[in-house]
Design a protein around this motif. Structure first.
Motif, PDB file in Angstrom:
ATOM      1  N   GLN A   1       0.831  -1.201   0.000  1.00  0.00           N
ATOM      2  CA  GLN A   1       0.000   0.000   0.000  1.00  0.00           C
ATOM      3  C   GLN A   1       0.866   1.253   0.000  1.00  0.00           C
ATOM      4  OE1 GLN A   1      -3.298  -0.025   2.997  1.00  0.00           O
ATOM      5  NE2 GLN A   1      -2.594  -2.120   3.407  1.00  0.00           N
ATOM      6  N   ILE A   2       1.874   1.266   0.872  1.00  0.00           N
ATOM      7  CA  ILE A   2       2.756   2.424   0.967  1.00  0.00           C
ATOM      8  C   ILE A   2       3.544   2.602  -0.321  1.00  0.00           C
ATOM      9  CG2 ILE A   2       4.768   3.379   2.173  1.00  0.00           C
ATOM     10  CD1 ILE A   2       3.715   2.036   4.719  1.00  0.00           C
ATOM     11  N   ASN A   3       4.073   1.516  -0.847  1.00  0.00           N
ATOM     12  CA  ASN A   3       4.865   1.613  -2.072  1.00  0.00           C
ATOM     13  C   ASN A   3       4.020   2.121  -3.231  1.00  0.00           C
ATOM     14  OD1 ASN A   3       7.268   0.996  -3.772  1.00  0.00           O
ATOM     15  ND2 ASN A   3       5.865  -0.488  -4.673  1.00  0.00           N
ATOM     16  N   GLN A   4       2.779   1.657  -3.308  1.00  0.00           N
ATOM     17  CA  GLN A   4       1.887   2.108  -4.369  1.00  0.00           C
ATOM     18  C   GLN A   4       1.676   3.620  -4.287  1.00  0.00           C
ATOM     19  OE1 GLN A   4      -2.535   1.267  -4.307  1.00  0.00           O
ATOM     20  NE2 GLN A   4      -1.965  -0.067  -6.021  1.00  0.00           N
ATOM     21  N   PHE A   5       1.446   4.101  -3.076  1.00  0.00           N
ATOM     22  CA  PHE A   5       1.225   5.537  -2.890  1.00  0.00           C
ATOM     23  C   PHE A   5       2.497   6.325  -3.191  1.00  0.00           C
ATOM     24  CE2 PHE A   5       0.347   9.168   0.184  1.00  0.00           C
ATOM     25  CZ  PHE A   5      -0.493   9.818  -0.692  1.00  0.00           C
ATOM     26  N   VAL A   6       3.637   5.805  -2.748  1.00  0.00           N
ATOM     27  CA  VAL A   6       4.916   6.470  -3.015  1.00  0.00           C
ATOM     28  C   VAL A   6       5.131   6.629  -4.516  1.00  0.00           C
ATOM     29  CG1 VAL A   6       7.421   6.153  -2.927  1.00  0.00           C
ATOM     30  CG2 VAL A   6       6.054   5.832  -0.868  1.00  0.00           C
ATOM     31  N   GLN A   7       4.903   5.558  -5.257  1.00  0.00           N
ATOM     32  CA  GLN A   7       5.121   5.616  -6.699  1.00  0.00           C
ATOM     33  C   GLN A   7       4.176   6.602  -7.374  1.00  0.00           C
ATOM     34  OE1 GLN A   7       7.802   4.210  -7.909  1.00  0.00           O
ATOM     35  NE2 GLN A   7       8.140   3.442  -5.827  1.00  0.00           N
ATOM     36  N   GLN A   8       2.955   6.673  -6.881  1.00  0.00           N
ATOM     37  CA  GLN A   8       1.996   7.609  -7.476  1.00  0.00           C
ATOM     38  C   GLN A   8       2.360   9.056  -7.157  1.00  0.00           C
ATOM     39  OE1 GLN A   8      -1.341   5.620  -5.709  1.00  0.00           O
ATOM     40  NE2 GLN A   8      -2.053   4.807  -7.667  1.00  0.00           N
ATOM     41  N   ILE A   9       2.880   9.283  -5.955  1.00  0.00           N
ATOM     42  CA  ILE A   9       3.308  10.634  -5.606  1.00  0.00           C
ATOM     43  C   ILE A   9       4.499  11.057  -6.467  1.00  0.00           C
ATOM     44  CG2 ILE A   9       4.438  12.010  -3.805  1.00  0.00           C
ATOM     45  CD1 ILE A   9       1.461  11.868  -3.429  1.00  0.00           C
ATOM     46  N   TYR A  10       5.461  10.160  -6.611  1.00  0.00           N
ATOM     47  CA  TYR A  10       6.621  10.487  -7.437  1.00  0.00           C
ATOM     48  C   TYR A  10       6.230  10.683  -8.897  1.00  0.00           C
ATOM     49  CZ  TYR A  10      10.200   9.929  -3.863  1.00  0.00           C
ATOM     50  OH  TYR A  10      10.986  10.106  -2.756  1.00  0.00           O
ATOM     51  N   ALA A  11       5.193   9.995  -9.319  1.00  0.00           N
ATOM     52  CA  ALA A  11       4.761  10.119 -10.710  1.00  0.00           C
ATOM     53  C   ALA A  11       4.201  11.498 -11.025  1.00  0.00           C
ATOM     54  CB  ALA A  11       3.723   9.045 -11.037  1.00  0.00           C
ATOM     55  N   ILE A  12       3.650  12.166 -10.019  1.00  0.00           N
ATOM     56  CA  ILE A  12       3.044  13.476 -10.278  1.00  0.00           C
ATOM     57  C   ILE A  12       3.893  14.627  -9.736  1.00  0.00           C
ATOM     58  CG2 ILE A  12       0.684  12.612 -10.457  1.00  0.00           C
ATOM     59  CD1 ILE A  12       1.792  14.279  -7.238  1.00  0.00           C
ATOM     60  N   SER A  13       5.069  14.331  -9.191  1.00  0.00           N
ATOM     61  CA  SER A  13       5.941  15.380  -8.685  1.00  0.00           C
ATOM     62  C   SER A  13       7.087  15.620  -9.656  1.00  0.00           C
ATOM     63  CB  SER A  13       6.498  15.003  -7.311  1.00  0.00           C
ATOM     64  OG  SER A  13       7.285  13.828  -7.393  1.00  0.00           O
ATOM     65  N   ASP A  14       7.704  16.775  -9.528  1.00  0.00           N
ATOM     66  CA  ASP A  14       8.863  17.101 -10.344  1.00  0.00           C
ATOM     67  C   ASP A  14      10.130  16.621  -9.651  1.00  0.00           C
ATOM     68  OD1 ASP A  14       7.263  20.246 -11.030  1.00  0.00           O
ATOM     69  OD2 ASP A  14       7.214  18.405 -12.227  1.00  0.00           O
ATOM     70  N   THR A  15      11.150  16.355 -10.436  1.00  0.00           N
ATOM     71  CA  THR A  15      12.392  15.833  -9.859  1.00  0.00           C
ATOM     72  C   THR A  15      13.038  16.809  -8.893  1.00  0.00           C
ATOM     73  OG1 THR A  15      13.597  16.665 -11.792  1.00  0.00           O
ATOM     74  CG2 THR A  15      12.840  14.365 -11.853  1.00  0.00           C
TER      75      THR A  15
END
Length: 327
Positions: free
Chosen positions: A93-107
């Protein structure tokens, strides 16, 4: 470079729909309040300057994750997660959310991660299971987010005030703080300390002393109006069983007035406030807080105290601070 604040509220989890709804309701209350609270405005004011990009808006619309933002601004993201009784294990669950947050954030963005344990006691779930799940989530992610675990809900000193207010609303001669209980050595010390601070006696659902035993001990010294305060988060199977037990005891002991209070629930607005305080600045640590970790306590046996009352023919003694009915 912008800063994004991400909060993950971790609940125990339950198959009971009431508990599921309560967790969602508390998460939504947290999301709404943290976006509008002075904590966010003062501690993370720069977040509010972040104008959303189309992909962030698409993410919010497609995933259902709570951003706590208007269509023109986004800065705070809030998500609920569950240790048990969920389709995915907590690390996933945490990893899924982490990946989604990184997907919509800038580097170039700075992301501040906070994991808030929504638990009343620092038992194995808080001290072992949750850190292990966080460590496992790290191994699943290539981005290695810095997930910071805050103190758990029960560590906040304000929780004691909420319980005290609940008891003050119902004048009783004595109160019993009823917790689940644990057979592990010293596991119930936090509950005992909380009871001492509140001026009540303890009983446990799964270990001695039982609720029936404690009621009989109070009745033996002349107490007739007894309140029971369940130290549980949200309604569920155990609280239903407690209500049934209290009803049976009331029939068996007609000379007593037994009043069962409600468990702590998402309908209490202050619960979200306490979680925000813990998430943003660590909160006021009270009983069971991180400040108490590793510290040992000496507690008087409530049974010995009650026996002392009987021997001295006293109805009230400060050691248990039994509350007298105020006429």
């Amino acid at each position: 470079m912008q800063t994004l604040s991400v909060y993950v509220l971790v609940f125990h989890g339950s198959h009971d729909p009431r508990s599921q709804r309560a967790a969602k309701q508390l998460t939504e209350s947290f999301r709404h309040k943290i976006q509008q609270s002075a904590h966010v405005n003062q501690a993370t004011r720069q977040d509010l300057q972040w104008v959303s990009s189309p992909r962030r808006s698409t993410f919010a619309a497609s995933t259902g994750f709570s951003s706590g933002a208007t269509s023109a601004e986004t800065s705070v993201w809030v998500q609920d997660a569950y240790l048990e009784c969920y389709s995915l294990p907590l690390p996933q669950q945490i990893n899924q959310f982490v990946q989604q947050i990184y997907a919509i954030s800038d580097t170039s963005d700075t992301i501040r991660w906070r994991v808030i344990p929504v638990f009343l006691l620092a038992g194995m779930h808080v001290m072992e299971d949750l850190p292990m799940a966080i460590a496992t989530a790290h191994t699943l992610s290539d981005s290695s987010p810095q997930l910071q675990i805050t103190p758990h809900l029960g560590a906040h000193a304000g929780l004691k005030r909420l319980l005290n207010e609940r008891m003050s609303a119902l004048p009783m001669e004595a109160w019993i703080l009823l917790a689940h209980g644990s057979r592990r050595p010293n596991a119930n010390e936090t509950v005992e300390q909380l009871a001492t601070d509140l001026g009540v006696v303890t009983a446990y659902w799964s270990t001695p002393p039982s609720l029936e035993t404690r009621i009989q001990e109070l009745a033996a010294i002349g107490i007739r109006k007894i309140g029971i305060l369940p130290y549980f988060l949200f309604s569920g199977g155990i609280t239903d069983a407690i209500a049934q037990t209290v009803a049976q005891l009331a029939l068996a002991l007609p000379n007593l007035t037994l009043t069962l209070s409600h468990p702590l629930d998402a309908s209490i607005p202050e619960l979200a406030d306490l979680l925000i305080d813990l998430a943003v600045k660590g909160g006021g640590l009270g009983v069971g807080g991180l400040a108490n970790r590793g510290k040992s306590y000496l507690f008087k046996s409530n049974l010995r105290v009650i026996n002392a009352i009987c021997n001295k023919r006293e109805k009230f003694i400060w050691s248990v601070r039994v509350r007298a009915t105020q006429d």
